[in-house]
Design an enzyme around this catalytic site. Structure first.
Site, PDB file in Angstrom:
ATOM      1  N   HIS A 141       0.832  -1.201   0.000  1.00  0.00           N
ATOM      2  CA  HIS A 141       0.000   0.000   0.000  1.00  0.00           C
ATOM      3  C   HIS A 141       0.875   1.263   0.000  1.00  0.00           C
ATOM      4  O   HIS A 141       0.669   2.170  -0.811  1.00  0.00           O
ATOM      5  CB  HIS A 141      -0.928   0.011   1.209  1.00  0.00           C
ATOM      6  N   ARG A 150       4.294  10.451  -5.613  1.00  0.00           N
ATOM      7  CA  ARG A 150       5.619  11.036  -5.511  1.00  0.00           C
ATOM      8  C   ARG A 150       6.539  10.506  -6.605  1.00  0.00           C
ATOM      9  O   ARG A 150       6.504  10.974  -7.737  1.00  0.00           O
ATOM     10  CB  ARG A 150       6.208  10.806  -4.103  1.00  0.00           C
ATOM     11  N   ASP A 241     -11.663   2.062   7.127  1.00  0.00           N
ATOM     12  CA  ASP A 241     -11.281   3.433   7.458  1.00  0.00           C
ATOM     13  C   ASP A 241     -11.636   4.333   6.267  1.00  0.00           C
ATOM     14  O   ASP A 241     -10.783   4.678   5.454  1.00  0.00           O
ATOM     15  CB  ASP A 241      -9.777   3.459   7.750  1.00  0.00           C
TER      16      ASP A 241
HETATM   17 MN    MN Z   1      -6.381   4.105   7.190  1.00  0.00          MN
END
Ligand code: MN
Length: 423
Positions: A141, A150, A241
């Site tokens: 990830h 980046r 999340d």
């Molecule tokens: Mn997270």
């Protein structure tokens, strides 16, 4: 071996081979029904065992646990009794549900009082979460995100392999599976615009994560070593999340995530104990460069948990869009906890610490839409023919997870929520 984990155990309650909750699992949760107040339960097959009622009917007398612990809105008071008590209760339930034990099996009256179909109860938040921390511990990830935003040749920032990067999240908006929420609104800065604009998030994403629940507190100044860490972990749950990528891009410099992350996080209702997961421990990554002594650990500390994510548009069919695994974590829970407390930061029972998005090495194992659609450049095709770059209004996202070997399957149930239109 822990006696309750014996793979040869069978229950007098029928448990389908694909069911998450065999007698070797016995996860803890809080539920209520139309006629009963919140209380502790254990999942077995497609049933929930009412621990408050079981105690009232004197089946748990040998444990000397107060009624108020079982008739409670949260598991915190139970967890506070300590691991030996939690293990003893799990063992007692294992005995009571054992095929060869007649105590409850042959007591029809009691059985009818203590067993409910899971489909007939409402699952509630399992713990009162005081503090929530989110890590960033999957190397695939972190590499994907670094590559996208980046530099592909230097995808990981210089600190990444030296410490488990994390941030303090928000506990107030952690919601139990089945709780729908509204699309967040906020500031974004479109690429073609001089100034920021305000409105509903356009790039809503999920993050496939696993959270662990703190099972033993520490006092201010105390540190937990990697060797002591397991003693402070009660169990694990699935965790989504939710993230607003467009809000995140504009707001996160220089202090990190804020409103892009704190509007909702979905947790599964059953906490699977660390004890039940022990048979599925597996070796972690070979960490090079070598980490500092306080982060070193011994033994197999990763856990082999199959994870998947599905998207289901309103009135349509579900599509599984990701297959990942908790074993893809570069940093283990034990290292995360050692790092979290190395400065003397105290932890409390019920605190949640989430893994960070768990991506694997292959494109179908990426744990967020950001990665699956590669920043929106590769839309996903769903089974109903529609396409997704990110999550639409009225989409339902479900995380599922289970461990399995040739003998048993230990599952987590699901962390599911529907995204309602912005208010
Ligand atoms: Mn997270």
């Amino acid at each position: 071996m822990i006696k309750a984990n014996d793979p040869t155990l069978k229950s007098w309650i029928e448990v389908d081979a694909n069911c998450d909750f065999p007698i070797q699992n016995l996860p803890f949760g809080i539920f209520k029904t139309q006629s009963s107040s919140p209380r502790m339960g254990i999942a077995i097959g497609d049933h929930v065992l009412d621990l408050a009622m079981l105690n009232k009917l004197d089946f748990l007398n040998n444990l000397h646990i107060d009624d108020s612990v079982f008739s409670n809105n949260y598991l915190n008071d139970f967890i506070a009794l300590g691991k030996p008590t939690c293990s003893a209760l799990r063992q007692r339930i294992s005995d009571l549900l054992n095929l060869n034990n007649a105590e409850l099996r042959d007591n029809k009256e009691a059985r009818e009082k203590v067993l409910q179909y899971i489909s007939n109860v409402q699952m509630l938040m399992p713990v009162r979460v005081g503090d929530y921390t989110d890590f960033y511990s999957s190397i695939d990830h972190a590499t994907n995100v670094g590559t996208m935003f980046r530099d592909p040749t230097n995808a990981l920032l210089p600190n990444w392999k030296h410490l488990p990067v994390g941030y303090h999240g928000r506990a107030s908006s952690i919601i139990v599976s089945g709780t729908d929420f509204h699309r967040p609104k906020g500031q974004t800065k479109p690429a073609d615009s001089e100034l920021p604009v305000f409105g509903p998030c356009k790039l809503l994403d999920f993050e496939l994560e696993v959270a662990f629940v703190i099972g033993k507190s520490t006092s201010l100044g105390q540190s937990v070593s990697t060797a002591e860490a397991d003693d402070h972990i009660f169990g694990l749950a699935l965790f989504n999340d939710w993230s607003a990528r467009d809000i995140q891009t504009w707001e996160y410099v220089p202090l990190g995530p804020f409103l892009a992350k704190n509007f909702a996080s979905t947790v599964s209702p059953w906490i699977v104990t660390l004890e039940a997961l022990e048979p599925f421990r597996t070796a972690g990554y070979n960490q090079e460069p070598k980490v500092l002594p306080y982060l070193q650990y011994s033994g197999d500390k990763n856990i082999d948990i199959n994870l998947e994510v599905s998207v289901q548009p309103e009135n349509s069919i579900e599509t599984v869009i990701c297959h990942s695994n908790y074993k893809f974590m570069y940093w283990t829970m034990e290292q995360q906890l050692a790092h979290h407390t190395v400065n003397g930061c105290n932890i409390n029972i019920g605190d949640m610490m989430a893994s960070g998005t768990i991506s694997g090495p292959t494109p179908n194992s990426f744990g967020s839409m950001l990665e699956l659609s590669w920043k929106g450049t590769k839309p996903l095709k769903l089974n109903d023919g529609s396409e997704r770059k990110f999550i639409n209004d009225n989409d339902t996202v479900t995380i599922r997870g289970y461990c399995s070997n040739e003998n048993i399957r230990i599952g987590f149930g699901q962390a599911k929520a529907k995204v309602l239109p912005a208010l």
